[in-house]
Motif scaffolding. Structure first.
Motif, mmCIF file in Angstrom:
data_model
loop_
_atom_site.group_PDB
_atom_site.id
_atom_site.type_symbol
_atom_site.label_atom_id
_atom_site.label_comp_id
_atom_site.label_asym_id
_atom_site.label_seq_id
_atom_site.Cartn_x
_atom_site.Cartn_y
_atom_site.Cartn_z
ATOM 1 N N ILE A 22 1.293 -1.143 -15.499
ATOM 2 C CA ILE A 22 0.296 -1.889 -14.720
ATOM 3 C C ILE A 22 0.899 -3.158 -14.109
ATOM 4 C CG2 ILE A 22 -1.856 -3.223 -14.917
ATOM 5 C CD1 ILE A 22 -2.941 -0.983 -16.652
ATOM 6 N N LYS A 23 1.791 -3.795 -14.846
ATOM 7 C CA LYS A 23 2.473 -4.992 -14.340
ATOM 8 C C LYS A 23 3.170 -4.685 -13.008
ATOM 9 C CE LYS A 23 4.765 -6.925 -17.713
ATOM 10 N NZ LYS A 23 5.942 -7.268 -18.559
ATOM 11 N N ASN A 28 3.530 -5.323 -7.091
ATOM 12 C CA ASN A 28 3.899 -4.618 -5.853
ATOM 13 C C ASN A 28 2.722 -4.446 -4.900
ATOM 14 O OD1 ASN A 28 6.861 -3.519 -5.883
ATOM 15 N ND2 ASN A 28 6.125 -3.401 -7.984
ATOM 16 N N ASP A 29 1.710 -5.289 -5.081
ATOM 17 C CA ASP A 29 0.583 -5.280 -4.157
ATOM 18 C C ASP A 29 -0.117 -3.919 -4.117
ATOM 19 O OD1 ASP A 29 -1.004 -6.710 -2.447
ATOM 20 O OD2 ASP A 29 0.078 -6.052 -0.639
ATOM 21 N N ILE A 30 -0.204 -3.292 -5.288
ATOM 22 C CA ILE A 30 -0.936 -2.031 -5.421
ATOM 23 C C ILE A 30 -2.187 -2.322 -6.243
ATOM 24 C CG2 ILE A 30 -0.905 0.242 -6.526
ATOM 25 C CD1 ILE A 30 2.056 0.471 -5.787
ATOM 26 N N VAL A 33 -8.299 0.654 -8.329
ATOM 27 C CA VAL A 33 -9.721 0.693 -7.963
ATOM 28 C C VAL A 33 -10.550 1.574 -8.904
ATOM 29 C CG1 VAL A 33 -9.411 0.013 -5.547
ATOM 30 C CG2 VAL A 33 -9.287 2.447 -6.156
ATOM 31 N N ALA A 34 -9.887 2.213 -9.872
ATOM 32 C CA ALA A 34 -10.580 2.966 -10.930
ATOM 33 C C ALA A 34 -9.592 3.175 -12.055
ATOM 34 C CB ALA A 34 -11.073 4.308 -10.418
ATOM 35 N N MET A 35 -10.120 3.186 -13.303
ATOM 36 C CA MET A 35 -9.208 3.353 -14.444
ATOM 37 C C MET A 35 -9.998 3.810 -15.669
ATOM 38 S SD MET A 35 -6.478 0.674 -16.071
ATOM 39 C CE MET A 35 -7.442 -0.800 -15.959
ATOM 40 N N VAL A 72 -5.754 7.376 -16.685
ATOM 41 C CA VAL A 72 -5.811 7.818 -15.291
ATOM 42 C C VAL A 72 -6.348 6.677 -14.429
ATOM 43 C CG1 VAL A 72 -5.972 10.313 -15.649
ATOM 44 C CG2 VAL A 72 -8.041 8.956 -15.729
ATOM 45 N N MET A 73 -5.716 6.501 -13.272
ATOM 46 C CA MET A 73 -6.087 5.402 -12.376
ATOM 47 C C MET A 73 -6.094 5.871 -10.933
ATOM 48 S SD MET A 73 -3.698 2.303 -13.820
ATOM 49 C CE MET A 73 -2.543 3.322 -14.692
#
Ligand code: ATP
Ligand code: MG
Length: 138
Positions: A22-23, A28-30, A33-35, A72-73
């Motif tokens: 996640i870091k 990286n500017d990502i 929007v769901a996880m 899952v994301m």
């Protein structure tokens, strides 16, 4: 703006790599929007990887993917499908570029920590496989 599906596979969760992965999205500017955390059944894993059902590694892969919890994301960003694939590195961690998630953490061609969709069509199928519209923010 594009969306893609990411999975931190059971080896990544077991080895406490959720934060590490996640870091890399954050830096990286990502955008996530769901996880959610799930433990796939064998049948769910077989459906997810149905494109690989003729491959010799299919049984082992779907056993592995249903062996424990996974995260899952849905990721969002410009060109995020390709950019996330770049962050992941090659399927075989031995061929993955230095500094990629797989080069840094994978231990095996199968147990390679993360999954990422490989094209807009697969991203749409894979996002819909795990999430409905109400579970995706923004
Ligand atoms: P993913 O779809 O998981 O993001 P990928 O697109 O890099 O990975 P695919 O060719 O789609 O690679 O393979 C799906 C998954 O199957 C791989 O990530 C890996 O876990 C497993 N796999 C691929 N090739 C092999 C192999 N030769 N032996 C064992 N497992 C494999
Ligand atoms: Mg793939």
């Amino acid at each position: 703006m594009e969306r893609t599906l990411s999975i931190i596979k059971p080896d990544g969760v077991k080895r406490a790599l959720i934060g590490e992965v996640i870091k890399r999205f954050d830096s990286n500017d990502i955008k996530i929007v769901a996880m959610k955390m799930i433990h796939m059944t064998r049948t769910q894993a077989q459906g997810f990887y149905a494109v690989h059902k003729e491959r010799p590694f299919f049984d082992s892969l779907t056993d592995f993917m249903s062996s424990g919890p996974a995260v899952v994301m849905v990721l969002e960003g410009e060109n995020v499908i390709a950019r996330y694939r770049e962050l992941m590195g090659a399927t075989n961690y031995k061929e993955a570029a230095p500094g990629t998630i797989r080069a840094d953490f994978a231990t095996d061609i199968e147990k390679n920590v993360v999954h990422g969709s490989d094209a807009p069509e697969t991203a749409a199928f894979e996002i819909g496989y795990f999430f409905n519209n109400f579970e995706i923010v923004g």
